[in-house]
Design a protein around this motif. Structure first.
Motif, short mmCIF file in Angstrom:
data_model
loop_
_atom_site.label_atom_id
_atom_site.label_comp_id
_atom_site.label_asym_id
_atom_site.label_seq_id
_atom_site.Cartn_x
_atom_site.Cartn_y
_atom_site.Cartn_z
N ARG A 253 0.87 -1.15 0.12
CA ARG A 253 -0.23 -0.01 0.01
C ARG A 253 0.93 0.96 -0.08
N ILE A 254 1.99 1.25 0.75
CA ILE A 254 2.74 2.67 0.95
C ILE A 254 3.61 2.66 -0.29
N ILE A 255 4.25 1.68 -1.07
CA ILE A 255 4.71 2.37 -2.23
C ILE A 255 3.91 2.74 -3.37
N ILE A 256 2.73 2.09 -3.49
CA ILE A 256 1.57 2.37 -4.51
C ILE A 256 1.31 4.18 -4.41
N VAL A 257 1.04 4.32 -3.01
CA VAL A 257 0.48 5.54 -2.66
C VAL A 257 1.55 6.61 -2.86
N LEU A 258 2.82 6.52 -2.82
CA LEU A 258 3.92 7.23 -2.94
C LEU A 258 4.09 7.49 -4.54
N SER A 259 3.85 6.30 -5.19
CA SER A 259 4.12 6.46 -6.78
C SER A 259 2.84 7.28 -7.03
N PHE A 260 1.61 7.27 -6.46
CA PHE A 260 0.66 7.93 -7.16
C PHE A 260 0.99 9.41 -6.77
N ILE A 261 1.47 9.78 -5.75
CA ILE A 261 1.96 10.98 -5.52
C ILE A 261 2.74 11.61 -6.38
N ARG A 262 3.72 10.89 -6.78
CA ARG A 262 4.78 11.55 -7.85
C ARG A 262 4.19 11.67 -9.16
N ASN A 263 3.48 10.69 -9.45
CA ASN A 263 2.52 10.83 -10.90
C ASN A 263 1.61 11.95 -10.82
N ALA A 264 0.86 12.17 -9.74
CA ALA A 264 0.09 13.42 -9.49
C ALA A 264 0.55 14.54 -9.88
N LEU A 265 1.93 14.60 -9.28
CA LEU A 265 2.37 16.18 -9.11
C LEU A 265 2.95 16.35 -10.66
N GLY A 266 3.22 15.24 -11.43
CA GLY A 266 3.62 15.34 -12.79
C GLY A 266 5.15 15.07 -12.81
N THR B 217 11.23 12.59 -9.73
CA THR B 217 11.53 13.16 -8.53
C THR B 217 10.34 12.82 -7.70
N PRO B 218 10.77 12.37 -6.46
CA PRO B 218 11.87 11.76 -5.87
C PRO B 218 12.36 10.62 -6.67
N PRO B 219 13.56 10.16 -6.67
CA PRO B 219 13.90 8.92 -7.39
C PRO B 219 13.49 7.83 -6.75
N ASN B 220 13.53 6.65 -7.41
CA ASN B 220 12.98 5.36 -7.12
C ASN B 220 13.62 4.87 -5.71
N GLN B 221 14.74 5.20 -5.55
CA GLN B 221 15.47 4.90 -4.41
C GLN B 221 15.13 5.52 -3.00
N VAL B 222 14.64 6.69 -3.37
CA VAL B 222 14.09 7.63 -2.14
C VAL B 222 12.68 7.04 -1.85
N ILE B 223 12.09 6.76 -2.90
CA ILE B 223 10.69 6.21 -2.88
C ILE B 223 10.53 4.90 -2.10
N ILE B 224 11.23 3.97 -2.73
CA ILE B 224 11.48 2.54 -2.10
C ILE B 224 11.79 2.74 -0.64
N GLY B 225 12.90 3.41 -0.31
CA GLY B 225 13.61 3.47 0.81
C GLY B 225 12.50 4.03 1.94
N LEU B 226 11.84 5.16 1.70
CA LEU B 226 10.90 5.64 2.40
C LEU B 226 9.71 4.51 2.73
N ALA B 227 9.31 3.76 1.77
CA ALA B 227 8.22 2.91 2.14
C ALA B 227 8.88 1.79 2.98
N LEU B 228 10.08 1.35 2.79
CA LEU B 228 10.50 0.32 3.62
C LEU B 228 10.65 0.77 5.09
N PHE B 229 11.13 2.04 5.36
CA PHE B 229 11.27 2.44 6.55
C PHE B 229 9.84 2.58 7.26
N LEU B 230 8.96 3.32 6.59
CA LEU B 230 7.52 3.14 6.94
C LEU B 230 6.97 1.79 7.36
#
Length: 252
Positions: free
Chosen positions: A74-87, A91-104
């Protein structure tokens, strides 16, 4: 030329001589009924080898297990939606998105990890329980977490597919039925959150596109104008704080 003839003659001579010798039986027999693996060949050696193979297999599948039975999906999909919605594509890079999802995920699953460690891993390391009992105790808090997030409709789908009717409680539902039901429930929840995220940014895109069209600037891509406004809106409302708080508190 004479040199190569001599070498060939010596090779043929060695092969003819070696045919008269017999060699010892190899230690490893791949096709015999009773293979010899070395050592004394006790059953304990075979059991240990199988346990080691099973452990290595579990470690290989650990990333998939982490994705499937935790909050990571759920977390990684929501973060991906945010990046796509912003256009923003990268940015943020995939490494940052995956890292944030892992720590959450670690933050959300920390109480379950503590319970798993105290009730399963530590007793097993102290040799108070066997491996089967350790696995059973380890699955209890994870199954409880998945049951809280899984919709009844999704769970009924896989129960009907497996033709399991005599279910008197949650303990009667096998894990191989619970896990796919949990995954599709998480996917549906993540897409619902993503739809809500898209709405304000979609409004900005429509307003900018209508304004440019009314001004006769149809050749100018609306994305170039709307992108700074979407970023500004996201920063003003402290978007990362709102999204992370909603996602974390959304788990029961």
């Amino acid at each position: 030329m004479k040199r190569w003839v001599k070498i060939l003659a010596i090779s043929v001579f060695i092969i003819i001589i070696s045919r008269g010798y017999s060699y010892a039986q190899p230690e490893v027999s791949l096709f015999g009924n009773n293979p010899i693996l070395g050592g004394d060949g006790t059953p304990q050696d075979y059991v240990f080898s199988l346990q080691l193979l099973f452990t290595l297999t579990v470690l290989t599948l650990a990333p998939s297990i982490l994705i499937m039975i935790t909050s990571f999906t759920r977390i990684i999909i929501v973060l991906s939606f945010i990046r796509n919605a912003l256009g923003l594509q990268q940015t943020p890079p995939n490494q940052v998105i995956i890292g944030l999802a892992l720590f959450l995920t670690f933050f959300i699953m920390a109480p379950i990890g503590t319970q798993l460690n105290s009730e399963s891993i530590q007793p097993f390391l102290r040799e108070e329980i066997d491996q089967e009992m350790a696995l059973e105790r380890a699955m209890e808090p994870i199954r409880e977490f998945m049951f809280k997030q899984t919709r009844d409709k999704d769970l009924s789908l896989f129960l009907n597919i497996k033709k399991i009717d005599n279910v008197s409680g949650l303990d009667d539902i096998p894990s191989h039925v619970l896990i796919p039901a949990f995954v599709i429930s998480e996917l549906k929840t993540a897409f619902q959150i993503g739809f809500v995220i898209y709405i304000p940014f979609l409004v900005i895109d429509m307003v900018v596109a209508s304004t440019l069209m009314s001004m006769g600037m149809m050749m100018l891509p609306p994305v170039i104008i709307s992108l700074p406004f979407k970023i500004l809106l996201f920063v003003l409302v402290d978007g990362w704080n709102l999204i992370v708080r909603s996602v974390v508190l959304g788990f029961k």
